[in-house]
Design a protein around this motif. Structure first.
Motif, short mmCIF file in Angstrom:
data_model
loop_
_atom_site.label_atom_id
_atom_site.label_comp_id
_atom_site.label_asym_id
_atom_site.label_seq_id
_atom_site.Cartn_x
_atom_site.Cartn_y
_atom_site.Cartn_z
N LYS A 12 -62.86 -46.93 -2.17
CA LYS A 12 -62.75 -48.29 -1.67
C LYS A 12 -61.92 -48.29 -0.40
O LYS A 12 -61.11 -47.39 -0.17
CB LYS A 12 -62.08 -49.21 -2.71
CG LYS A 12 -62.95 -49.60 -3.89
CD LYS A 12 -62.19 -50.52 -4.83
CE LYS A 12 -63.03 -50.96 -6.00
NZ LYS A 12 -64.13 -51.86 -5.60
N GLN A 90 -71.33 -55.41 -1.21
CA GLN A 90 -70.77 -56.49 -0.42
C GLN A 90 -69.24 -56.48 -0.48
O GLN A 90 -68.65 -56.07 -1.48
CB GLN A 90 -71.30 -57.83 -0.93
CG GLN A 90 -72.80 -57.99 -0.80
CD GLN A 90 -73.27 -57.88 0.63
OE1 GLN A 90 -72.68 -58.48 1.54
NE2 GLN A 90 -74.32 -57.10 0.85
N GLN A 92 -65.38 -57.89 -0.87
CA GLN A 92 -64.72 -58.85 -1.73
C GLN A 92 -63.48 -59.37 -1.01
O GLN A 92 -62.57 -58.60 -0.69
CB GLN A 92 -64.33 -58.21 -3.06
CG GLN A 92 -65.49 -57.66 -3.85
CD GLN A 92 -66.45 -58.75 -4.29
OE1 GLN A 92 -66.02 -59.83 -4.70
NE2 GLN A 92 -67.75 -58.47 -4.20
N GLU A 94 -59.94 -61.25 -0.48
CA GLU A 94 -58.73 -61.63 -1.21
C GLU A 94 -58.28 -63.00 -0.71
O GLU A 94 -58.52 -63.38 0.45
CB GLU A 94 -57.62 -60.61 -0.96
CG GLU A 94 -57.89 -59.24 -1.56
CD GLU A 94 -56.72 -58.30 -1.40
OE1 GLU A 94 -55.67 -58.74 -0.87
OE2 GLU A 94 -56.84 -57.13 -1.79
N ASP A 96 -59.44 -65.86 -1.28
CA ASP A 96 -60.60 -66.64 -0.85
C ASP A 96 -60.26 -68.12 -0.99
O ASP A 96 -59.83 -68.58 -2.05
CB ASP A 96 -61.82 -66.29 -1.70
CG ASP A 96 -63.09 -66.84 -1.12
OD1 ASP A 96 -63.05 -67.28 0.04
OD2 ASP A 96 -64.13 -66.84 -1.82
N PHE A 110 -60.01 -58.01 2.98
CA PHE A 110 -61.16 -57.75 2.12
C PHE A 110 -61.16 -56.29 1.67
O PHE A 110 -60.58 -55.42 2.33
CB PHE A 110 -62.49 -58.08 2.83
CG PHE A 110 -62.86 -57.16 3.96
CD1 PHE A 110 -63.53 -55.96 3.72
CD2 PHE A 110 -62.57 -57.50 5.28
CE1 PHE A 110 -63.88 -55.12 4.77
CE2 PHE A 110 -62.92 -56.66 6.33
CZ PHE A 110 -63.58 -55.47 6.07
#
Length: 456
Positions: A12, A90, A92, A94, A96, A110
């Motif tokens: 990641k 996609q 993700q 943080e 949001d 992200f």
């Protein structure tokens, strides 16, 4: 825009992106203008509504929410391109829901899964065996022998000749099912039959081997559920009783490879002319085959050095791509999926399993090539990317390349370039041993024959 990228565990990447206040304010100002032109506000001409009116009509956070989404959506592709990331899936976000504020920089974070990095067990040149270029004498002989077999005929053997696997039989046949009813399409007074063909089963062949002209034999066969013999397909899982009479045993007669055969049957001046033609044909086939063989063997050699499980997300994406390409091809050919399965003789479940295996194989090859590229310092430059668009025959390659860059999709082109370069590099460095496979097969056949003779 400033970016801080951090590699996390589990393949990641975490990116912290900051857009400065000037860019934020410029985007806010532009969005208010766009809203004023897009919507009708009572008492104001199109495009002239002030900010307070727009906020009262649409909500105080409407513009800020749109600006936030647009900044995030435009920044993500830039980060992917600038940092040379290879995302899988996609991103993700943080926190949001956080919105931009006028006069302040906007920071968002992200995380995204990226292509995993594996190492090969070895980066030494791959060793492969390839056919010798051109046509060898053994290969020409093998082709001539194949032609002789093709033009072979069968003639009646003597009455004392026992049926062998290489012979052909003229059979009178009667067959009945478990209830004693005749199986009409099998019953005949004369049928030419050659063992090893898919008309009947190996068990049937074993029963008729050793029979001589005039012999009659009755036997019962258990037909397995999965039997593929043409004449037994309708009786799978049942017993069939045969009464077979050997009308005659026919012996294969292979024509002599001489000038007369070359001229009269094959249409050449003589054997020398035929051999020359065969040599040219073999050489042409090798010119086309050898590069593809080398590519496949080198790629397989790299995959053998990769000890890794295929990531589920990558496998699923690859399966989706394979299925999309497959069904697109079926549609272009006007063939239904059910008809395809019927033609191939497979079930839908088997098809799905085959796609899964192919997807896994494809991903393994990609990961192996990625490892080779990384180890060898191979890169996909901006010039390489632009060249790919130029080669695609587009009306405006630069425009399409910009669209891909703005969408954050250029990494797909870079991946393809890196893997192609890696394979070319591995092929160039491969240790190739040229082998006369026809001679090897011939020598093996002789060795096996000797072993068989000693065993007898």
């Amino acid at each position: 825009m400033k970016t801080q990228v951090e590699a996390l565990e589990g393949d990641k990447v975490k990116a912290v992106v900051t857009v400065d206040e000037k860019a934020v304010d410029a985007k806010i100002s532009q969005t208010y203008k766009d809203f004023a032109r897009k919507y009708n506000f009572p008492g104001f001409r199109k495009g002239k509504a002030p900010r307070p009116v727009i906020d009262n009509a649409l909500g105080a956070e409407a513009v800020l929410a749109v600006v936030t989404d647009e900044l995030v959506n435009s920044a993500y592709p830039q980060v992917v391109e600038a940092e040379r990331l290879f995302p899988v899936g996609q991103p993700q976000l943080e926190d949001d829901g956080a919105l931009v504020e006028p006069g302040k920089p906007f920071t968002f974070t992200f995380e995204v899964d990226v292509r995993p990095t594996y190492e090969l067990s070895s980066y030494e040149p791959v060793e492969v065996e390839l056919p010798i270029a051109g046509a060898t004498e053994e290969e020409i002989d093998a082709q001539i022998e194949a032609l002789q077999q093709h033009y072979a005929t069968f003639e009646d053997a003597s009455a004392a000749t026992k049926m062998k696997a290489e012979n052909q039989a003229d059979l009178a046949m009667e067959a009945t099912d478990e209830k004693g009813a005749p199986i009409e399409f099998i019953c005949t007074e004369s049928r030419l039959y050659e063992p090893g063909t898919p008309l009947f089963s190996k068990a049937f062949d074993d029963e008729i081997l050793g029979m001589k002209k005039g012999d009659t034999k009755t036997f019962t066969l258990d037909v397995p559920e999965d039997d593929t013999a043409v004449y037994l397909a309708g009786n799978a899982g049942q017993k069939v009783t045969f009464t077979v009479t050997m009308n005659s045993v026919k012996k294969k007669v292979v024509p002599a490879a001489d000038d007369a055969w070359a001229k009269d049957t094959m249409g050449f001046e003589d054997m020398a002319d035929l051999r020359k033609n065969v040599a040219e044909s073999v050489s042409a086939q090798k010119d086309d085959l050898i590069p593809r063989m080398k590519e496949n063997l080198v790629a397989a050699g790299l995959v053998d050095r990769l000890d890794a499980e295929v990531p589920a997300a990558m496998a699923e994406d690859e399966e989706a791509h394979l299925l999309q390409d497959f069904f697109g091809q079926l549609q272009r050919q006007g063939v239904s999926f059910d008809n395809y399965l019927m033609q191939q003789g497979i079930s839908a479940d088997q098809f799905k399993e085959d796609v899964k295996l192919q997807a896994a194989d494809n991903i393994k090859q990609q990961l192996a090539l990625d490892a080779w590229a990384r180890h060898e310092g191979i890169e996909a430059t901006d010039a390489d990317v632009s060249e790919e668009f130029a080669k695609a025959g587009l009306d405006d390659p630069a425009k399409v390349e910009k669209e891909w860059r703005d969408q954050g999709r250029l990494y797909l082109i870079r991946e393809g370039i890196l893997r192609a370069k890696a394979l070319d590099d591995a092929m160039a460095k491969a240790k190739v041993t040229e082998v006369d496979f026809a001679k090897r097969a011939k020598d093996k056949a002789k060795k096996d024959a000797k072993k068989g003779a000693k065993a007898e």
